[in-house]
Scaffold this motif. Structure first.
Motif, short mmCIF file in Angstrom:
data_model
loop_
_atom_site.label_atom_id
_atom_site.label_comp_id
_atom_site.label_asym_id
_atom_site.label_seq_id
_atom_site.Cartn_x
_atom_site.Cartn_y
_atom_site.Cartn_z
N THR A 138 0.81 -1.21 0.00
CA THR A 138 0.00 0.00 0.00
C THR A 138 0.85 1.26 0.00
OG1 THR A 138 -0.16 -0.12 2.40
CG2 THR A 138 -1.98 -1.08 1.11
N ASP A 139 2.03 1.22 0.59
CA ASP A 139 2.90 2.40 0.62
C ASP A 139 4.37 1.97 0.69
OD1 ASP A 139 3.90 4.93 0.71
OD2 ASP A 139 3.06 5.45 2.67
N PRO A 140 4.90 1.47 -0.42
CA PRO A 140 6.29 1.00 -0.39
C PRO A 140 7.29 2.11 -0.16
CG PRO A 140 5.44 0.99 -2.62
CD PRO A 140 4.29 1.30 -1.71
N ALA A 141 6.94 3.33 -0.53
CA ALA A 141 7.86 4.45 -0.32
C ALA A 141 8.11 4.69 1.17
CB ALA A 141 7.33 5.71 -0.99
N GLN A 142 7.12 4.42 2.01
CA GLN A 142 7.27 4.65 3.45
C GLN A 142 8.38 3.79 4.04
OE1 GLN A 142 5.83 7.14 5.10
NE2 GLN A 142 7.07 6.59 6.87
N ALA A 143 8.51 2.55 3.57
CA ALA A 143 9.59 1.68 4.06
C ALA A 143 10.95 2.26 3.71
CB ALA A 143 9.43 0.28 3.48
N ILE A 144 11.06 2.83 2.52
CA ILE A 144 12.33 3.44 2.11
C ILE A 144 12.61 4.66 2.97
CG2 ILE A 144 13.48 4.66 0.22
CD1 ILE A 144 11.94 2.75 -1.69
N ILE A 145 11.58 5.47 3.22
CA ILE A 145 11.75 6.66 4.06
C ILE A 145 12.24 6.28 5.45
CG2 ILE A 145 10.47 8.49 5.26
CD1 ILE A 145 8.71 8.66 2.69
N ARG A 203 15.89 5.16 5.25
CA ARG A 203 16.81 6.27 5.00
C ARG A 203 16.93 7.20 6.20
NH1 ARG A 203 17.19 3.26 1.26
NH2 ARG A 203 17.62 3.78 -0.91
N ASN A 204 15.90 7.25 7.05
CA ASN A 204 15.96 8.12 8.22
C ASN A 204 17.14 7.76 9.11
OD1 ASN A 204 14.64 10.36 9.57
ND2 ASN A 204 14.23 8.89 11.21
N ASP A 205 17.48 6.48 9.17
CA ASP A 205 18.62 6.05 10.00
C ASP A 205 19.94 6.54 9.43
OD1 ASP A 205 16.91 4.73 11.72
OD2 ASP A 205 17.19 2.78 10.74
N THR A 206 20.09 6.52 8.11
CA THR A 206 21.36 6.89 7.50
C THR A 206 21.43 8.35 7.10
OG1 THR A 206 20.58 6.17 5.34
CG2 THR A 206 21.89 4.58 6.63
N HIS A 207 20.29 8.93 6.70
CA HIS A 207 20.27 10.29 6.16
C HIS A 207 19.81 11.34 7.17
CE1 HIS A 207 20.62 7.84 2.67
NE2 HIS A 207 20.21 8.71 1.79
N SER A 264 25.04 17.34 4.03
CA SER A 264 23.92 17.47 4.97
C SER A 264 23.48 16.11 5.50
CB SER A 264 22.75 18.23 4.32
OG SER A 264 22.18 17.47 3.29
N ARG A 265 23.56 15.07 4.67
CA ARG A 265 23.22 13.72 5.14
C ARG A 265 24.25 13.22 6.15
NH1 ARG A 265 21.22 10.92 -0.55
NH2 ARG A 265 19.25 12.07 -0.66
N ILE A 266 25.51 13.56 5.93
CA ILE A 266 26.56 13.18 6.88
C ILE A 266 26.33 13.88 8.21
CG2 ILE A 266 29.02 13.49 7.39
CD1 ILE A 266 29.46 13.04 4.28
N LEU A 267 26.00 15.17 8.17
CA LEU A 267 25.83 15.95 9.39
C LEU A 267 24.53 15.65 10.13
CD1 LEU A 267 27.25 19.31 8.06
CD2 LEU A 267 28.33 17.76 9.71
N CYS A 268 23.48 15.26 9.39
CA CYS A 268 22.18 15.01 10.02
C CYS A 268 21.92 13.53 10.28
CB CYS A 268 21.06 15.55 9.13
SG CYS A 268 21.09 17.34 8.98
N GLY A 269 22.62 12.68 9.56
CA GLY A 269 22.39 11.24 9.68
C GLY A 269 23.59 10.53 10.26
N ASN A 270 23.93 9.41 9.65
CA ASN A 270 25.03 8.60 10.13
C ASN A 270 26.32 9.01 9.42
OD1 ASN A 270 26.86 6.64 10.85
ND2 ASN A 270 25.64 4.91 10.13
N PRO A 271 27.25 9.66 10.13
CA PRO A 271 28.49 10.10 9.49
C PRO A 271 29.41 8.94 9.11
CG PRO A 271 28.63 10.48 11.84
CD PRO A 271 27.21 10.02 11.55
N ASN A 272 29.11 7.76 9.63
CA ASN A 272 29.93 6.58 9.34
C ASN A 272 29.35 5.72 8.22
OD1 ASN A 272 31.87 7.19 11.39
ND2 ASN A 272 30.35 6.53 12.88
N GLU A 273 28.37 6.25 7.49
CA GLU A 273 27.80 5.54 6.35
C GLU A 273 28.74 5.72 5.17
OE1 GLU A 273 25.95 3.35 3.87
OE2 GLU A 273 25.10 3.52 5.88
#
Length: 153
Positions: free
Chosen positions: A64-71, A74-78, A120-129
């Motif tokens: 029903t909402d596959p994009a939500q799983a991606i979001i 990504r919240n963990d890394t981004h 911005s993803r490094i600074l807001c998310g996981n810098p070790n990604e």
């Protein structure tokens, strides 16, 4: 590969083997869609046995909402999207206000835009990604390749 949400429900898409390119290793890995009893689709990625990541990687995505799983993934890394987007846009605004911005080629501008996104993803998310850093290097390398070939503004 880009999939539209409706493709996850498409029975034809379920029988096709797709290939995921891993830019870190330069390899492709097959993956398929398989229906589950919970009316969701399971995405199964079969990485090679000698890959640096544990195979197989399996993610369940609701039809029903596959994009939500991606979001959510990504919240963990981004990091939080609103915060990350605001930081990225402020960085881009700063660059566009500098005198040298007008001297850049479209490719150089786009690369700097993408570097802002990655920073911005490094600074807001996981810098070790590792992918954040690799992606940033990739965009810079594209401009470097053009300059080495003699393409200038």
């Amino acid at each position: 590969m880009h999939l539209n949400p409706g493709q996850l429900e498409d029975p034809v898409a379920q029988g096709i083997t797709y290939y995921l390119f891993d830019s870190a290793t330069g390899r492709s890995a097959p993956f398929t869609f398989a229906p589950t009893e919970e009316h969701t689709m399971k995405v199964v990625i079969d990485l090679p046995a000698d890959a640096d990541r544990p195979p197989p990687l399996t993610t369940t995505v609701g039809t029903t909402d596959p994009a939500q799983a991606i979001i959510e993934d990504r919240n963990d890394t981004h990091g939080d999207y609103e915060v990350q987007a605001a930081l990225s846009q402020s960085q881009k605004d700063l660059l566009r206000g500098l005198p040298g911005w007008q001297r850049l080629s479209p490719e150089q501008r786009e690369t700097l835009d993408m570097v802002c996104v990655k920073m911005s993803r490094i600074l807001c998310g996981n810098p070790n990604e590792p992918d954040h850093w690799l992606d940033m290097m990739g965009y810079v390398k594209l401009v470097h390749n053009q300059l080495v070939k003699g393409k200038t503004v």
